[in-house]
Design a protein around this motif. Structure first.
Motif, PDB file in Angstrom:
ATOM      1  N   ARG A 174       2.023   8.092  -3.997  1.00  0.00           N
ATOM      2  CA  ARG A 174       1.360   6.803  -3.830  1.00  0.00           C
ATOM      3  C   ARG A 174       0.896   6.333  -5.212  1.00  0.00           C
ATOM      4  O   ARG A 174       0.699   7.151  -6.119  1.00  0.00           O
ATOM      5  N   TRP A 204      -1.822   5.517  -6.410  1.00  0.00           N
ATOM      6  CA  TRP A 204      -3.104   6.009  -6.935  1.00  0.00           C
ATOM      7  C   TRP A 204      -3.035   7.464  -7.391  1.00  0.00           C
ATOM      8  O   TRP A 204      -4.002   7.987  -7.919  1.00  0.00           O
ATOM      9  N   ALA A 226      -7.275   8.025  -0.895  1.00  0.00           N
ATOM     10  CA  ALA A 226      -7.126   6.673  -0.357  1.00  0.00           C
ATOM     11  C   ALA A 226      -8.401   6.220   0.337  1.00  0.00           C
ATOM     12  O   ALA A 226      -8.807   5.055   0.236  1.00  0.00           O
ATOM     13  N   LEU A 234      -5.836  -1.412   2.132  1.00  0.00           N
ATOM     14  CA  LEU A 234      -5.317  -0.070   2.424  1.00  0.00           C
ATOM     15  C   LEU A 234      -5.662   0.369   3.849  1.00  0.00           C
ATOM     16  O   LEU A 234      -5.649   1.558   4.160  1.00  0.00           O
ATOM     17  N   GLY A 293      -4.182  -3.419  -5.566  1.00  0.00           N
ATOM     18  CA  GLY A 293      -3.946  -2.089  -6.120  1.00  0.00           C
ATOM     19  C   GLY A 293      -4.430  -1.979  -7.552  1.00  0.00           C
ATOM     20  O   GLY A 293      -5.065  -0.988  -7.947  1.00  0.00           O
ATOM     21  N   ASP A 331      -9.540  -5.180   3.599  1.00  0.00           N
ATOM     22  CA  ASP A 331      -9.228  -3.783   3.287  1.00  0.00           C
ATOM     23  C   ASP A 331      -7.712  -3.628   3.187  1.00  0.00           C
ATOM     24  O   ASP A 331      -7.046  -3.303   4.168  1.00  0.00           O
ATOM     25  N   SER A 348       0.823  -1.221   0.000  1.00  0.00           N
ATOM     26  CA  SER A 348       0.000   0.000   0.000  1.00  0.00           C
ATOM     27  C   SER A 348       0.850   1.262   0.000  1.00  0.00           C
ATOM     28  O   SER A 348       0.320   2.345  -0.288  1.00  0.00           O
ATOM     29  N   TYR A 349       2.136   1.159   0.303  1.00  0.00           N
ATOM     30  CA  TYR A 349       3.004   2.338   0.329  1.00  0.00           C
ATOM     31  C   TYR A 349       3.873   2.448  -0.937  1.00  0.00           C
ATOM     32  O   TYR A 349       4.748   3.315  -1.002  1.00  0.00           O
ATOM     33  N   PHE A 380      -3.874   3.054   6.109  1.00  0.00           N
ATOM     34  CA  PHE A 380      -4.078   4.493   6.013  1.00  0.00           C
ATOM     35  C   PHE A 380      -5.207   4.971   6.911  1.00  0.00           C
ATOM     36  O   PHE A 380      -5.636   6.115   6.815  1.00  0.00           O
ATOM     37  N   ARG A 430     -10.658   2.906  -0.665  1.00  0.00           N
ATOM     38  CA  ARG A 430     -11.000   1.858   0.291  1.00  0.00           C
ATOM     39  C   ARG A 430     -12.498   1.573   0.290  1.00  0.00           C
ATOM     40  O   ARG A 430     -12.927   0.454   0.565  1.00  0.00           O
ATOM     41  N   TYR A 451      -8.163  -1.770  -7.453  1.00  0.00           N
ATOM     42  CA  TYR A 451      -8.617  -0.420  -7.087  1.00  0.00           C
ATOM     43  C   TYR A 451      -8.532   0.525  -8.284  1.00  0.00           C
ATOM     44  O   TYR A 451      -9.468   1.298  -8.552  1.00  0.00           O
ATOM     45  N   GLY A 504      -1.350  -7.511  -2.159  1.00  0.00           N
ATOM     46  CA  GLY A 504      -1.453  -6.054  -2.103  1.00  0.00           C
ATOM     47  C   GLY A 504      -1.337  -5.426  -3.484  1.00  0.00           C
ATOM     48  O   GLY A 504      -2.069  -4.479  -3.819  1.00  0.00           O
TER      49      GLY A 504
END
Length: 784
Positions: free
Chosen positions: A776, A778, A158, A337, A60, A335, A16-17, A340, A162, A63, A56
């Motif tokens: 990030r 996204w 973010a 993410l 991503g 979840d 996620s990072y 965050f 989510r 998402y 992860g």
């Protein structure tokens, strides 16, 4: 098992990072580990880490695939869908989530849902209002989600990812807008909505918002003053549906189930009564969790309770830490993410601390009397408050940069009052409401309101007795955090292993470690959308120029973006706050800043528009017009406002404070929203020198930045503080071309995020764009 679960969770969290996502085929590179794990058992942990990272990365891509395609942006579409979640409403608009089922273009041609988001957020600014569960046909304009990017700020994008939100938009007034189907007779989502509306209409308590948060997990109606009060006293964890509330329902469910089980045994003697207790304990907590919205602390507690009940059902043993780690993994699977979410870190940290300090250390007394039993439970409760206070000091300092020294005393009353009185009364009131018992509804709702009123009085009493020093801001560097963690561990270890006094000394020493040396001059241009907020700092002084816009009744740039950054820097005070003029995109965050930050000197472009009621308990000492303020110097930096003959009839823009900042030959000009007339006056009186950095007047509007103004200031760098694809078209293409012609390096906060500049030893040492510095995966790569 412990290492494998922890490694898998770390892999999901690490993904996620990532600043950018590798292609999905990258996940196949871990296949050799899978093939070799039987021959080399030591590879199991790296394999679990790799699997978590792969999950992860895949999440991503999922998402990002849910984001609105560029072809749909800005077009009028007709969308049919079902309203989900709880709509949020204020005086300006209603915001709700729609699950699309059909899409039409403006000519009613049906379009495929492929490439269209699975959930969208829509705003209604007219009279149209929707309810949870209804199906609507709506004409709307959509855009891709995009959040502000500021140091210490909240990542709105973010949060939307989510929740599965792939587009934002607003409803266009049209005859196409109509309801297709009313609410279904019963669903948990509709029940949640009905309970929210019931409290909205029935409760007359000032703490109505807290009641709604406790019952259905919706915090949007919590009053800002009540929220601040609970933050300062360390009781805000009670507003969220926490493990304490679910634990109470698990106990209640087990008790009811056990009674039913004993009744069943009258007919089926071989069936253990506790089986029904296990089942109803999970049923009660699951039902309440869904009604409460399944936030992270709720989900964590639900999973842990379910695992424990399942293990007990099958009469197996379990290790507490594996239960916690299993909950951690399942939360991250649900979840990815979740890292965050501040609640994720605080929730798991709190439970881990309690397990560390109580697992295997409590020896129950044999055949205790009632007095001994009650005393032992009180002792455990008091010890748990100490553990939570010490154990969460560092997580709170890192995540919210503040700790409440009042928390142990405040929670001593708040936890039992809310958990064992307010919440049960509220639930009983809801049960009577659903069952039609008006008398019981009124009695129990009034009791819950009385409990919260008593809590409010208790917290207010503590805040009145205590100075501001009991809710200090904490700003630790990496070395200080490590030392403080060691100190906390020494304080929480059992006697003989730890040393409380040595741990306390380590904590104090961590606070005394000097922070990073400040530069001679620092400037941060916040990313606030269509508005302005600039922070200037020297080694010993701070100034804020404008406070950004107000977005809604409960959300403004001051409290949401500026204050978190100041707190992250350990700042609770500003020497000067300048509000260039009264327009909401510059002054909208003023009350939010004043509510949390002490301001010594408030300078206003329109002094006559300021009302004393705008001040708060941390109000400024002195209020003055910036057009009458004398020049001043802080450390090696000089400041002065450029003056000109003001016209009372001039529009607000032309009353803007024009601030010049100079440091060893380097100049920064902050002109607010001045327009052509003022620019000509300043040129006529020869008040404008060339500058290094210019904040473009009026966000780059065509009404400002005349050719003569641009030529005279000749900025090396020009900054447009504007909203992404804003409706005003700022900055205007002619103005952009005008600055490009003189070779100015241009930045637009809509595409760069916050901009930070640092000068030291007479030179510009550092320049940061936070969309790149804190990137990030996204964040899009769109450029102006």
């Amino acid at each position: 098992m412990t290492i494998l679960l922890l490694s898998f969770a770390l892999g999901i969290g690490a993904a996620s990072y990532l600043p950018s996502l590798p292609p999905l085929v990258f996940c196949l590179s871990f296949l050799p580990l899978l093939l070799l794990r039987k021959q080399f058992p030591a590879l199991n942990a790296p394999l679990a880490l790799a699997l978590g990272l792969s999950y992860g990365i895949a999440s991503g891509h999922y998402y990002l695939s849910n984001q609105l395609a560029e072809d749909w942006v800005g077009r009028e579409l007709i969308v049919e869908g079902r309203v989900s979640d709880l709509p949020r409403e204020d005086a300006r608009h209603q915001l709700f989530t729609l699950v699309p089922e059909r899409i039409y273009s403006a000519d009613l041609e049906a379009r495929a849902l492929q490439g269209f988001p699975r959930r969208i957020n829509l705003s209604s600014y007219g009279t149209l209002r929707v309810k949870t569960g209804e199906q609507w046909r709506l004409r709307a304009k959509l855009k891709r989600p995009r959040g502000f990017v500021n140091p210490g700020g909240y990542d709105y994008q973010a949060a939307l990812l989510r929740r599965g939100i792939g587009a934002l938009g607003y409803i266009v007034e049209s005859r196409d807008n109509r309801i297709l189907q009313s609410q279904p007779p019963f669903s948990l989502a509709v029940l949640r909505y009905d309970l929210q509306q019931w409290l909205m209409q029935k409760s007359q308590s000032p703490e109505k918002g807290i009641l709604i948060a406790l019952l259905v997990g919706d915090t949007s109606a919590v009053d800002r003053q009540h929220w601040s009060e609970m933050q300062k006293t360390g009781t805000n964890h009670l507003i969220a549906i926490s493990g304490l509330h679910l634990g109470f329902f698990a106990i209640l469910g087990f008790f009811v189930g056990n009674l039913l089980g004993r009744f069943v045994q009258l007919f089926w003697r071989t069936c253990p009564a506790v089986y029904a207790g296990y089942f109803l304990a999970i049923a009660f907590t699951l039902f309440y969790s869904i009604i409460a919205g399944l936030n992270i602390p709720t989900l964590r507690t639900l999973i842990m309770l379910a695992v424990v009940q399942w293990v007990l059902f099958w009469r197996r043993s379990f290790r507490a830490r594996d239960t916690l780690l299993l909950a951690l993994v399942l939360v991250l699977l649900y979840d990815p993410l979740a890292a965050f979410d501040i609640g994720f870190w605080l929730s798991f940290s709190a439970v881990a601390m309690l397990m560390f300090c109580f697992s295997g250390r409590i020896k129950p007394a044999a055949n205790p009397s009632l007095v001994i039993f009650l005393w032992s439970q009180l002792k455990i409760f008091l010890q748990s408050q100490w553990v939570m206070f010490v154990g969460l000091l560092i997580p709170l300092a890192v995540l919210v940069h503040s700790v409440s020294l009042l928390a142990p005393l405040a929670n001593l009353i708040a936890i039992p009052l809310v958990t064992f009185f307010v919440v049960p009364c509220l639930i009983l009131a809801a049960v009577f409401h659903c069952g039609g018992g008006e008398l019981g509804e009124a009695i129990f709702l009034r009791a819950a309101e009385w409990g919260l009123a008593w809590l409010h009085n208790w917290l207010g009493y503590l805040l009145e007795l205590s100075p501001q020093a009991l809710t200090p801001l904490v700003n630790l560097n990496t070395r200080a955090i490590i030392i403080a963690l060691i100190g906390g561990l020494l304080m929480l270890l059992p006697r003989g292993l730890g040393n409380r006094y040595l741990g306390m000394a380590a904590m104090v020493f961590a606070l005394l470690i000097p922070r990073q040396q400040l530069p001679a001059l620092q400037m941060l241009v916040f990313d606030v959308g269509q508005g302005t907020a600039v922070f200037l700092r020297t080694p010993n002084h701070q100034l804020l120029y404008d406070t950004g816009p107000i977005y809604s009744e409960n959300f403004d740039a001051g409290s949401a973006l500026i204050v978190p950054y100041l707190h992250s820097q350990g700042l609770a005070e500003l020497d000067k706050l300048v509000v260039s003029h009264k327009d909401k995109d510059h002054a909208g965050g003023l009350i939010g800043v004043l509510a949390a930050i002490r301001v010594d000197h408030l300078l206003l472009g329109q002094r006559e528009t300021y009302k004393p009621t705008d001040q708060s308990s941390v109000s400024p000492v002195q209020v003055e017009s910036c057009h009458e303020a004398a020049p001043w110097q802080w450390d090696q930096v000089s400041f002065h406002f450029i003056r000109w003959p003001l016209l009372a009839s001039a529009k607000a823009n032309n009353h803007s404070c024009v601030l010049m900042v100079e440091y060893q030959g380097h100049r920064i000009l902050l002109p607010g929203d001045i327009e052509k007339d003022v620019e000509r006056q300043l040129l006529a009186q020869d008040s404008l020198p060339s500058v290094d950095i210019l904040l473009a007047p009026h966000h780059g509007s065509h009404s400002s930045s005349t050719p003569a103004f641009v030529a005279r200031t000749a900025p090396l760098t020009v900054i447009y503080s504007a909203g992404y694809r804003n409706q005003h078209g700022h900055p205007h293409r002619d103005i952009v071309a005008r600055y490009n012609e003189i070779g100015a390096l241009a930045f637009n906060t809509a595409y760069t995020g916050a901009l930070e500049f640092r000068w030291d030893q007479g030179e510009l040492r550092e320049q940061l764009s936070y969309r790149q510095f804190a990137r990030r995966y996204w964040f899009d790569d769109e450029k102006e």
